[in-house]
Design a protein around this motif. Structure first.
Motif, PDB file in Angstrom:
ATOM      1  N   CYS A  52      32.491  25.876   4.707  1.00  0.00           N
ATOM      2  CA  CYS A  52      33.632  26.796   4.648  1.00  0.00           C
ATOM      3  C   CYS A  52      33.937  27.392   6.017  1.00  0.00           C
ATOM      4  O   CYS A  52      35.110  27.516   6.395  1.00  0.00           O
ATOM      5  CB  CYS A  52      33.362  27.909   3.636  1.00  0.00           C
ATOM      6  N   MET A  53      32.903  27.731   6.751  1.00  0.00           N
ATOM      7  CA  MET A  53      33.118  28.290   8.091  1.00  0.00           C
ATOM      8  C   MET A  53      33.796  27.273   9.006  1.00  0.00           C
ATOM      9  O   MET A  53      34.736  27.603   9.729  1.00  0.00           O
ATOM     10  CB  MET A  53      31.784  28.765   8.678  1.00  0.00           C
ATOM     11  N   LYS A  54      33.329  26.031   8.966  1.00  0.00           N
ATOM     12  CA  LYS A  54      33.949  24.993   9.797  1.00  0.00           C
ATOM     13  C   LYS A  54      35.369  24.697   9.335  1.00  0.00           C
ATOM     14  O   LYS A  54      36.262  24.495  10.155  1.00  0.00           O
ATOM     15  CB  LYS A  54      33.110  23.719   9.795  1.00  0.00           C
ATOM     16  N   ALA A  55      35.579  24.664   8.037  1.00  0.00           N
ATOM     17  CA  ALA A  55      36.921  24.403   7.514  1.00  0.00           C
ATOM     18  C   ALA A  55      37.887  25.484   7.975  1.00  0.00           C
ATOM     19  O   ALA A  55      39.012  25.187   8.379  1.00  0.00           O
ATOM     20  CB  ALA A  55      36.891  24.318   5.986  1.00  0.00           C
ATOM     21  N   PHE A  56      37.447  26.728   7.937  1.00  0.00           N
ATOM     22  CA  PHE A  56      38.318  27.818   8.374  1.00  0.00           C
ATOM     23  C   PHE A  56      38.557  27.744   9.880  1.00  0.00           C
ATOM     24  O   PHE A  56      39.671  27.942  10.349  1.00  0.00           O
ATOM     25  CB  PHE A  56      37.724  29.175   7.993  1.00  0.00           C
ATOM     26  N   ARG A  57      37.504  27.443  10.635  1.00  0.00           N
ATOM     27  CA  ARG A  57      37.637  27.368  12.093  1.00  0.00           C
ATOM     28  C   ARG A  57      38.592  26.257  12.509  1.00  0.00           C
ATOM     29  O   ARG A  57      39.341  26.395  13.469  1.00  0.00           O
ATOM     30  CB  ARG A  57      36.261  27.164  12.730  1.00  0.00           C
ATOM     31  N   PHE A  58      38.588  25.153  11.777  1.00  0.00           N
ATOM     32  CA  PHE A  58      39.430  24.012  12.140  1.00  0.00           C
ATOM     33  C   PHE A  58      40.616  23.843  11.182  1.00  0.00           C
ATOM     34  O   PHE A  58      41.135  22.744  11.038  1.00  0.00           O
ATOM     35  CB  PHE A  58      38.591  22.728  12.172  1.00  0.00           C
TER      36      PHE A  58
END
Length: 194
Positions: A52-58
């Motif tokens: 989720c953190m990576k999805a939000f960041r990218f």
């Protein structure tokens, strides 16, 4: 003449709205996929959180209207593989509860986290034997079985998630099913299948 004012939304607010609309509905499916890959509740939760953190960041690289679940599963798969590689190079993970039980003389008992997962699995759709057979598969085969037979992705979606050609998807799926068929033959006979 008065100029109508439009509410100006920040890029952060737009990203948050897109995340909630496109990605939040897939959290349960991501957790189930992560749990089947890791066979550990804490690791599965960490994997989903990292995803989720990576999805939000990218999120800027996500095209709204495309298949968000496949995009998230690809990120999750990449995170899992990266973690798997790190763990295979690092020292083995020792369960504190197991060490504690060893000192207290309860060596035959499994750690509570494994017992909880075992109990949860019994209550799910898959039986113990099937779950154990899937968990015994090599990671690449386990991933393809989970994506195809449990999550019901198409060959094209699996190819995108795993970043492999469709021919490789079919080949791995065929081999994974053959391994499962062989390892579950006795179990199938006991259930009346021939």
């Amino acid at each position: 003449m008065e100029i109508p004012t439009q509410s100006v939304s920040s890029p952060q607010a737009n990203a948050q709205a897109l995340f909630e609309k496109e990605f939040m509905p897939h959290l349960d499916a991501m957790y189930n996929f992560a749990l089947r890959l890791t066979n550990d509740e804490d690791d599965a939760q960490d994997l989903v959180q990292d995803t989720c953190m990576k999805a939000f960041r990218f999120i800027d690289s996500f095209e709204p209207g495309t298949y968000a679940k496949a995009w998230l599963f690809r990120i999750l798969k990449n995170n899992f593989i990266n973690d798997y590689r790190k763990k295979s190079r690092g020292p083995a993970k020792v369960e504190f509860e197991w060490v504690e039980q060893s000192f207290s003389g309860d060596e035959d008992q499994e750690p509570a986290s494994h017992a909880d997962l075992h109990a949860e699995t019994v209550n799910e759709m898959l039986g113990d034997e099937i779950t154990a057979a899937i968990q015994a598969l090599p990671v690449d085969f386990r991933m393809i079985i989970i994506l195809c037979d449990l999550e019901e992705f198409s060959y094209e979606e699996m190819a995108r998630i795993l970043d492999i050609p469709i021919g490789t998807v079919r080949s791995r799926l065929h081999r994974a099913r053959a391994i499962l068929k062989e390892s579950l033959a006795t179990y199938a006979k006991s259930k009346g299948y021939h």
